[in-house]
Design a protein around this motif. Structure first.
Motif, PDB file in Angstrom:
ATOM      1  N   LEU A   1    -121.014  11.672 -33.932  1.00 39.66           N
ATOM      2  CA  LEU A   1    -120.600  10.820 -32.596  1.00 39.66           C
ATOM      3  C   LEU A   1    -119.126  10.897 -32.741  1.00 39.66           C
TER       4      LEU A   1
ATOM      5  N   GLY B   1    -115.449  10.213 -33.665  1.00 34.81           N
ATOM      6  CA  GLY B   1    -115.030   9.646 -34.898  1.00 34.81           C
ATOM      7  C   GLY B   1    -116.085   9.948 -36.080  1.00 34.81           C
ATOM      8  N   PHE B   2    -117.321  10.244 -35.803  1.00 39.71           N
ATOM      9  CA  PHE B   2    -118.118  10.502 -36.963  1.00 39.71           C
ATOM     10  C   PHE B   2    -118.676  11.725 -36.847  1.00 39.71           C
TER      11      PHE B   2
ATOM     12  N   ILE C   1    -131.293  -6.514 -30.908  1.00 42.83           N
ATOM     13  CA  ILE C   1    -130.325  -5.711 -31.550  1.00 42.83           C
ATOM     14  C   ILE C   1    -131.320  -4.540 -32.264  1.00 42.83           C
TER      15      ILE C   1
ATOM     16  N   PHE D   1    -130.207  -1.448 -35.088  1.00 42.98           N
ATOM     17  CA  PHE D   1    -129.244  -1.059 -36.032  1.00 42.98           C
ATOM     18  C   PHE D   1    -129.444   0.518 -36.194  1.00 42.98           C
TER      19      PHE D   1
ATOM     20  N   LEU E   1    -122.720   2.955 -43.233  1.00 39.93           N
ATOM     21  CA  LEU E   1    -122.495   3.300 -42.069  1.00 39.93           C
ATOM     22  C   LEU E   1    -123.678   2.816 -41.141  1.00 39.93           C
ATOM     23  N   CYS E   2    -123.616   1.467 -40.514  1.00 40.33           N
ATOM     24  CA  CYS E   2    -124.430   1.080 -39.532  1.00 40.33           C
ATOM     25  C   CYS E   2    -123.786   0.809 -38.210  1.00 40.33           C
ATOM     26  N   PHE E   3    -124.297   1.173 -37.343  1.00 37.99           N
ATOM     27  CA  PHE E   3    -123.888   0.742 -35.858  1.00 37.99           C
ATOM     28  C   PHE E   3    -124.600  -0.455 -35.261  1.00 37.99           C
ATOM     29  N   ILE E   4    -124.330  -1.228 -34.752  1.00 36.41           N
ATOM     30  CA  ILE E   4    -125.139  -2.324 -34.168  1.00 36.41           C
ATOM     31  C   ILE E   4    -125.183  -1.927 -32.552  1.00 36.41           C
TER      32      ILE E   4
ATOM     33  N   LEU F   1    -127.212  -2.329 -28.730  1.00 39.18           N
ATOM     34  CA  LEU F   1    -128.131  -3.023 -27.809  1.00 39.18           C
ATOM     35  C   LEU F   1    -128.694  -2.191 -26.556  1.00 39.18           C
TER      36      LEU F   1
ATOM     37  N   VAL G   1    -123.300   1.117 -28.039  1.00 38.75           N
ATOM     38  CA  VAL G   1    -122.580   0.549 -29.300  1.00 38.75           C
ATOM     39  C   VAL G   1    -121.958  -0.605 -29.134  1.00 38.75           C
ATOM     40  N   VAL G   2    -122.220  -1.872 -30.058  1.00 35.93           N
ATOM     41  CA  VAL G   2    -121.503  -3.114 -29.694  1.00 35.93           C
ATOM     42  C   VAL G   2    -120.428  -3.099 -30.785  1.00 35.93           C
ATOM     43  N   SER G   3    -119.262  -3.618 -30.214  1.00 39.08           N
ATOM     44  CA  SER G   3    -118.112  -3.822 -31.287  1.00 39.08           C
ATOM     45  C   SER G   3    -117.559  -5.248 -31.045  1.00 39.08           C
TER      46      SER G   3
ATOM     47  N   ARG H   1    -114.254   7.065 -29.342  1.00 34.56           N
ATOM     48  CA  ARG H   1    -113.835   7.012 -30.755  1.00 34.56           C
ATOM     49  C   ARG H   1    -113.344   5.777 -31.331  1.00 34.56           C
TER      50      ARG H   1
ATOM     51  N   GLN I   1    -113.475   2.972 -30.180  1.00 43.58           N
ATOM     52  CA  GLN I   1    -114.985   2.093 -30.095  1.00 43.58           C
ATOM     53  C   GLN I   1    -115.765   2.119 -31.328  1.00 43.58           C
ATOM     54  N   ASN I   2    -116.029   3.198 -31.644  1.00 41.10           N
ATOM     55  CA  ASN I   2    -117.211   3.630 -32.615  1.00 41.10           C
ATOM     56  C   ASN I   2    -116.651   3.268 -34.119  1.00 41.10           C
ATOM     57  N   LEU I   3    -115.189   3.556 -34.222  1.00 42.09           N
ATOM     58  CA  LEU I   3    -114.489   3.424 -35.419  1.00 42.09           C
ATOM     59  C   LEU I   3    -114.514   1.797 -35.567  1.00 42.09           C
ATOM     60  N   ALA I   4    -114.365   1.084 -34.591  1.00 40.43           N
ATOM     61  CA  ALA I   4    -114.187  -0.547 -34.540  1.00 40.43           C
ATOM     62  C   ALA I   4    -115.612  -1.006 -35.024  1.00 40.43           C
ATOM     63  N   ALA I   5    -116.445  -0.316 -34.254  1.00 39.96           N
ATOM     64  CA  ALA I   5    -117.942  -1.052 -34.350  1.00 39.96           C
ATOM     65  C   ALA I   5    -118.505  -0.498 -35.880  1.00 39.96           C
ATOM     66  N   ALA I   6    -118.043   0.351 -36.452  1.00 40.17           N
ATOM     67  CA  ALA I   6    -118.364   0.712 -37.861  1.00 40.17           C
ATOM     68  C   ALA I   6    -117.773  -0.123 -38.901  1.00 40.17           C
TER      69      ALA I   6
END
Lengths: 148, 79
Positions: free
Chosen positions: A26, A28-29, A46, A48, A57-60, A62, A102-104, B51, B53-58
């Motif tokens: 993904l 950034g990953f 939700i 995970f 490393l776990c994304f939340i 929806l 992805v939720v942040s 990217r 947003q993903n870093l913040a989410a992680a």
């Protein structure tokens, strides 16, 4: 049954065939290619998305349709190909693909979901991709539905 | 913001080493050709946003926020 020690959930067990493969990782990953989707009682809907190489490393996420009931996919053709989906039409959410946002949570702000780049999982092959779809017109910080 | 009008085939230069050429215009879309030094990262903006947003989410979310989130979207869909 395989097992993985998660920093968040302790020991998790999963069937190898349920593993979700992100061939390109993904944004950034890029090195993270294997994930499992976990649901926990009490916090549905939700989902995970937990990495199988990094215990922390776990994304939340929806379901996109929970975030936005009228959500429409605009997946570019090359991404349909990567996902091994029919290229002449958009896939059906729920039947052919799972679609997760992805939720942040930014410091001191309400949580948002990235509908600009939903994660699509081919439900047949478990191949997945975070599809960046600027033509969809959705924001990378889409507000969540407000409680009634 | 600097705004410059260009036709297909025309270029702009940024600094010493960067050239951006309008390669093709059709159907509301512009195809750009970019020449830049190898150390300059070129990204579509939405990739950078995702990217970040993903870093913040992680970075995670507290249990309290999680419960709140579940309650919010759970109620929102009438569950």
């Amino acid at each position: 049954m395989e097992r993985f020690e998660s920093k968040h959930f302790g020991m998790i067990e999963f069937q190898p065939e349920t593993v979700i493969q992100f061939p390109a990782g993904l944004p950034g990953f890029e090195q993270e290619s294997r994930f499992v989707a976990l649901e926990q009682p009490g916090v549905k809907p939700i989902v995970f998305l937990h990495s199988l190489s990094r215990p922390d490393l776990c994304f939340i996420t929806l379901p996109a349709l929970v975030v936005e009931p009228d959500f429409r996919l605009r997946v570019p053709t090359e991404d349909l190909r990567t996902l091994e989906l029919a290229e002449d039409r958009q896939p059906q959410i729920g039947a052919e693909v799972a679609c997760l946002a992805v939720v942040s949570v930014a410091e001191g702000q309400a949580p948002t979901a990235n509908l600009l780049a939903p994660i699509l999982v081919n439900l047949r092959t478990r191949r997945a991709l975070q599809v960046i779809a600027p033509e969809s017109g959705y924001s990378h910080q889409h507000p969540l539905p407000v409680a009634l | 913001m600097l705004v410059i009008r260009r036709r297909a085939g025309e270029s702009i230069l940024i600094g010493e080493g960067i050239e951006i050429q309008v390669a093709e215009i059709s159907g509301g879309r512009v195809k750009l050709g970019i020449v830049a030094p190898a150390e300059v990262t070129i990204l579509r903006k939405e990739v950078k946003l995702t990217r970040e947003q993903n870093l913040a989410a992680a970075r995670g979310i507290s249990l309290g926020q999680l419960a709140e989130l579940a309650a919010q979207v759970g109620r929102g869909r009438g569950a």
